[in-house]
Design a protein around this motif. Structure first.
Motif, mmCIF file in Angstrom:
data_model
loop_
_atom_site.group_PDB
_atom_site.id
_atom_site.type_symbol
_atom_site.label_atom_id
_atom_site.label_comp_id
_atom_site.label_asym_id
_atom_site.label_seq_id
_atom_site.Cartn_x
_atom_site.Cartn_y
_atom_site.Cartn_z
ATOM 1 N N LEU A 87 0.823 -1.208 0.000
ATOM 2 C CA LEU A 87 0.000 0.000 0.000
ATOM 3 C C LEU A 87 0.863 1.267 0.000
ATOM 4 N N LEU A 88 1.936 1.250 0.766
ATOM 5 C CA LEU A 88 2.814 2.421 0.812
ATOM 6 C C LEU A 88 3.505 2.650 -0.527
ATOM 7 N N VAL A 89 3.930 1.586 -1.190
ATOM 8 C CA VAL A 89 4.557 1.730 -2.511
ATOM 9 C C VAL A 89 3.536 2.223 -3.527
ATOM 10 N N LEU A 90 2.335 1.687 -3.486
ATOM 11 C CA LEU A 90 1.276 2.136 -4.386
ATOM 12 C C LEU A 90 0.959 3.606 -4.151
ATOM 13 N N LEU A 91 0.876 3.996 -2.917
ATOM 14 C CA LEU A 91 0.607 5.393 -2.581
ATOM 15 C C LEU A 91 1.753 6.287 -3.041
ATOM 16 N N ASP A 92 2.984 5.845 -2.857
ATOM 17 C CA ASP A 92 4.134 6.618 -3.315
ATOM 18 C C ASP A 92 4.123 6.758 -4.837
ATOM 19 N N ARG A 105 6.491 0.573 14.063
ATOM 20 C CA ARG A 105 6.867 -0.577 13.225
ATOM 21 C C ARG A 105 8.369 -0.812 13.302
ATOM 22 N N GLU A 106 8.755 -2.074 13.317
ATOM 23 C CA GLU A 106 10.170 -2.421 13.330
ATOM 24 C C GLU A 106 10.716 -2.604 11.920
ATOM 25 N N ASP A 107 9.842 -2.824 10.956
ATOM 26 C CA ASP A 107 10.251 -3.003 9.569
ATOM 27 C C ASP A 107 10.768 -1.668 9.025
ATOM 28 N N LYS A 108 12.047 -1.606 8.695
ATOM 29 C CA LYS A 108 12.665 -0.344 8.268
ATOM 30 C C LYS A 108 12.111 0.147 6.928
ATOM 31 N N PHE A 109 11.709 -0.771 6.066
ATOM 32 C CA PHE A 109 11.123 -0.367 4.792
ATOM 33 C C PHE A 109 9.808 0.375 5.020
ATOM 34 N N ILE A 110 8.976 -0.152 5.907
ATOM 35 C CA ILE A 110 7.699 0.501 6.214
ATOM 36 C C ILE A 110 7.942 1.867 6.827
ATOM 37 N N VAL A 111 8.874 1.951 7.745
ATOM 38 C CA VAL A 111 9.185 3.237 8.388
ATOM 39 C C VAL A 111 9.672 4.241 7.335
#
Length: 108
Positions: free
Chosen positions: A52-57, A90-96
């Motif tokens: 979702l974050l990549v799609l939004l970006d 979130r611990e996932d650095k990509f999501i952050v």
């Protein structure tokens, strides 16, 4: 769900050009921000949030000012809380990273 599928198809169809993509988003303005805000606030699976974050970006990269306007002019709940929650919990650095990127692009 159907809105996200339609946006995904629109973004990954090479025959559809940027003006047509932006026109579709403006036509669906009432669903645009609420769909993303709701999903980002309620989903927990990292892969889904990353998607979702990549799609939004990708949508923001089409035309930053127009997409930001669609988000900020929405009468739905604000986009800031879910993004800030992703950044701080979130611990996932990509999501952050992607949440911070989306947030900074919307804030400009």
């Amino acid at each position: 769900y159907r809105f996200i599928i339609a946006v995904d198809r629109l973004m990954h169809t090479t025959s559809v050009h940027t003006p047509q993509r932006l026109e579709y988003l403006e036509q669906q303005q009432a669903q645009f921000a609420p769909a993303f805000v709701h999903l980002l606030a309620h989903l927990n699976k990292n892969q889904t949030i990353q998607y979702l974050l990549v799609l939004l970006d990708d949508l923001i990269c089409l035309d930053e000012k127009r997409v930001s306007h669609l988000f900020l002019s929405s009468s739905a709940s604000p986009v800031w809380p879910p993004l800030l929650n992703l950044i701080s919990h979130r611990e996932d650095k990509f999501i952050v990273h992607m949440a911070a990127r989306v947030l900074s692009n919307l804030a400009v």
